[in-house]
Write a protein that holds these residues in place. Sequence first.
Motif, PDB file in Angstrom:
ATOM      1  N   SER A 156       0.833  -1.203   0.000  1.00 44.73           N
ATOM      2  CA  SER A 156       0.000   0.000   0.000  1.00 44.73           C
ATOM      3  C   SER A 156       0.868   1.254   0.000  1.00 44.73           C
ATOM      4  N   GLY A 157       1.877   1.270   0.873  1.00 43.70           N
ATOM      5  CA  GLY A 157       2.752   2.427   0.949  1.00 43.70           C
ATOM      6  C   GLY A 157       3.546   2.646  -0.315  1.00 43.70           C
ATOM      7  N   MET A 158       3.966   1.561  -0.955  1.00 45.21           N
ATOM      8  CA  MET A 158       4.759   1.690  -2.165  1.00 45.21           C
ATOM      9  C   MET A 158       3.917   2.203  -3.332  1.00 45.21           C
ATOM     10  N   ILE A 159       2.602   2.007  -3.293  1.00 50.98           N
ATOM     11  CA  ILE A 159       1.738   2.589  -4.324  1.00 50.98           C
ATOM     12  C   ILE A 159       1.831   4.110  -4.259  1.00 50.98           C
ATOM     13  N   TYR A 160       1.717   4.667  -3.047  1.00 49.05           N
ATOM     14  CA  TYR A 160       1.852   6.118  -2.896  1.00 49.05           C
ATOM     15  C   TYR A 160       3.243   6.578  -3.323  1.00 49.05           C
ATOM     16  N   HIS A 161       4.244   5.812  -2.936  1.00 47.70           N
ATOM     17  CA  HIS A 161       5.632   6.155  -3.245  1.00 47.70           C
ATOM     18  C   HIS A 161       5.850   6.187  -4.752  1.00 47.70           C
ATOM     19  N   HIS A 162       5.427   5.146  -5.419  1.00 47.92           N
ATOM     20  CA  HIS A 162       5.573   5.081  -6.876  1.00 47.92           C
ATOM     21  C   HIS A 162       4.752   6.165  -7.569  1.00 47.92           C
ATOM     22  N   ALA A 163       3.557   6.440  -7.064  1.00 47.56           N
ATOM     23  CA  ALA A 163       2.690   7.426  -7.710  1.00 47.56           C
ATOM     24  C   ALA A 163       3.353   8.796  -7.749  1.00 47.56           C
ATOM     25  N   GLN A 164       4.061   9.148  -6.669  1.00 45.16           N
ATOM     26  CA  GLN A 164       4.746  10.438  -6.679  1.00 45.16           C
ATOM     27  C   GLN A 164       5.888  10.443  -7.688  1.00 45.16           C
ATOM     28  N   ALA A 165       6.608   9.325  -7.787  1.00 45.04           N
ATOM     29  CA  ALA A 165       7.694   9.243  -8.766  1.00 45.04           C
ATOM     30  C   ALA A 165       7.160   9.395 -10.185  1.00 45.04           C
ATOM     31  N   VAL A 166       6.040   8.744 -10.473  1.00 46.52           N
ATOM     32  CA  VAL A 166       5.422   8.848 -11.802  1.00 46.52           C
ATOM     33  C   VAL A 166       4.980  10.281 -12.072  1.00 46.52           C
ATOM     34  N   LEU A 167       4.437  10.930 -11.036  1.00 47.52           N
ATOM     35  CA  LEU A 167       3.980  12.315 -11.181  1.00 47.52           C
ATOM     36  C   LEU A 167       5.117  13.226 -11.612  1.00 47.52           C
ATOM     37  N   ILE A 168       6.217  13.231 -10.861  1.00 47.85           N
ATOM     38  CA  ILE A 168       7.282  14.192 -11.159  1.00 47.85           C
ATOM     39  C   ILE A 168       8.087  13.798 -12.396  1.00 47.85           C
ATOM     40  N   ALA A 169       8.191  12.493 -12.667  1.00 45.86           N
ATOM     41  CA  ALA A 169       8.874  12.076 -13.896  1.00 45.86           C
ATOM     42  C   ALA A 169       8.073  12.529 -15.120  1.00 45.86           C
ATOM     43  N   GLY A 170       6.762  12.619 -14.968  1.00 42.10           N
ATOM     44  CA  GLY A 170       5.910  13.077 -16.061  1.00 42.10           C
ATOM     45  C   GLY A 170       6.067  14.546 -16.387  1.00 42.10           C
ATOM     46  N   TRP A 171       6.745  15.287 -15.514  1.00 43.53           N
ATOM     47  CA  TRP A 171       6.971  16.708 -15.772  1.00 43.53           C
ATOM     48  C   TRP A 171       8.116  16.966 -16.738  1.00 43.53           C
ATOM     49  N   ALA A 172       8.937  15.987 -17.006  1.00 41.23           N
ATOM     50  CA  ALA A 172      10.160  16.198 -17.792  1.00 41.23           C
ATOM     51  C   ALA A 172       9.926  16.916 -19.122  1.00 41.23           C
ATOM     52  N   PRO A 173       8.966  16.495 -19.942  1.00 43.30           N
ATOM     53  CA  PRO A 173       8.787  17.184 -21.232  1.00 43.30           C
ATOM     54  C   PRO A 173       8.380  18.650 -21.096  1.00 43.30           C
ATOM     55  N   SER A 174       7.489  18.938 -20.155  1.00 41.06           N
ATOM     56  CA  SER A 174       6.989  20.306 -20.010  1.00 41.06           C
ATOM     57  C   SER A 174       7.933  21.220 -19.241  1.00 41.06           C
ATOM     58  N   HIS A 175       8.955  20.630 -18.628  1.00 39.16           N
ATOM     59  CA  HIS A 175       9.885  21.424 -17.828  1.00 39.16           C
ATOM     60  C   HIS A 175      11.275  21.498 -18.471  1.00 39.16           C
ATOM     61  N   ASP A 176      11.305  21.266 -19.787  1.00 41.32           N
ATOM     62  CA  ASP A 176      12.538  21.440 -20.576  1.00 41.32           C
ATOM     63  C   ASP A 176      13.708  20.598 -20.066  1.00 41.32           C
TER      64      ASP A 176
END
Length: 211
Positions: free
Chosen positions: A50-70
Amino acid sequence: MPIPMRAAPHLTTTVALAVVAGAACAPAAAQAPGHVAGREYAAADVRFMSGMIYHHAQAVLIAGWAPSHDASASLRALCERIVVGQGDEIALMRRWLGDRHEDVPDANPAHSMMPGMNPATMMAGMLSAEQLARLDGARGPEFDRLFLTFMIQHHKGAITMVNQLFGAGAGEQETVYRFASGVYADQTTEIERMQKMLVPLLFHSSHGNPP
């Protein structure tokens, strides 16, 4: 020489005592971790998944910013691997919990990872609201530098979670064991890769502000 007939009652008594002893031990065996009412996992396994779902979700969130953040091409490639790999692992963890009729956390990071987020969903190494805001406001090389700094922190937190799982004597269920071992190996390797990517960014940083 033939066994005296009087030995038979002794043998019968011994067998009977063994059967009684075995029956007396049965409840204790049934209560052993991983064997309660057919359960093949521990409460610590559920907390870890359960905890690792939250942990991974945050990683996916910020990794998804790469294209829009140059982000640089090399960082975008790393982020793509994180989005795909950890996204697949979130699906695995949700399926594992659901198959066992355990509560399945919401994997949408927007619900729990931004300012005002629930402290109960904050696992080891996860970024604070302030760190998230700082990363979201960065662009180009500064985004690369902060992302790598924060993701190293994030990955180290995941390794801490794995160590805590095994340190508690849990993680013996096959899927949990394989997944946790994979997290440890993969994120250790990625930490080494990110540290190498970070060195030139720190050396050529235009300012000395700490992360």
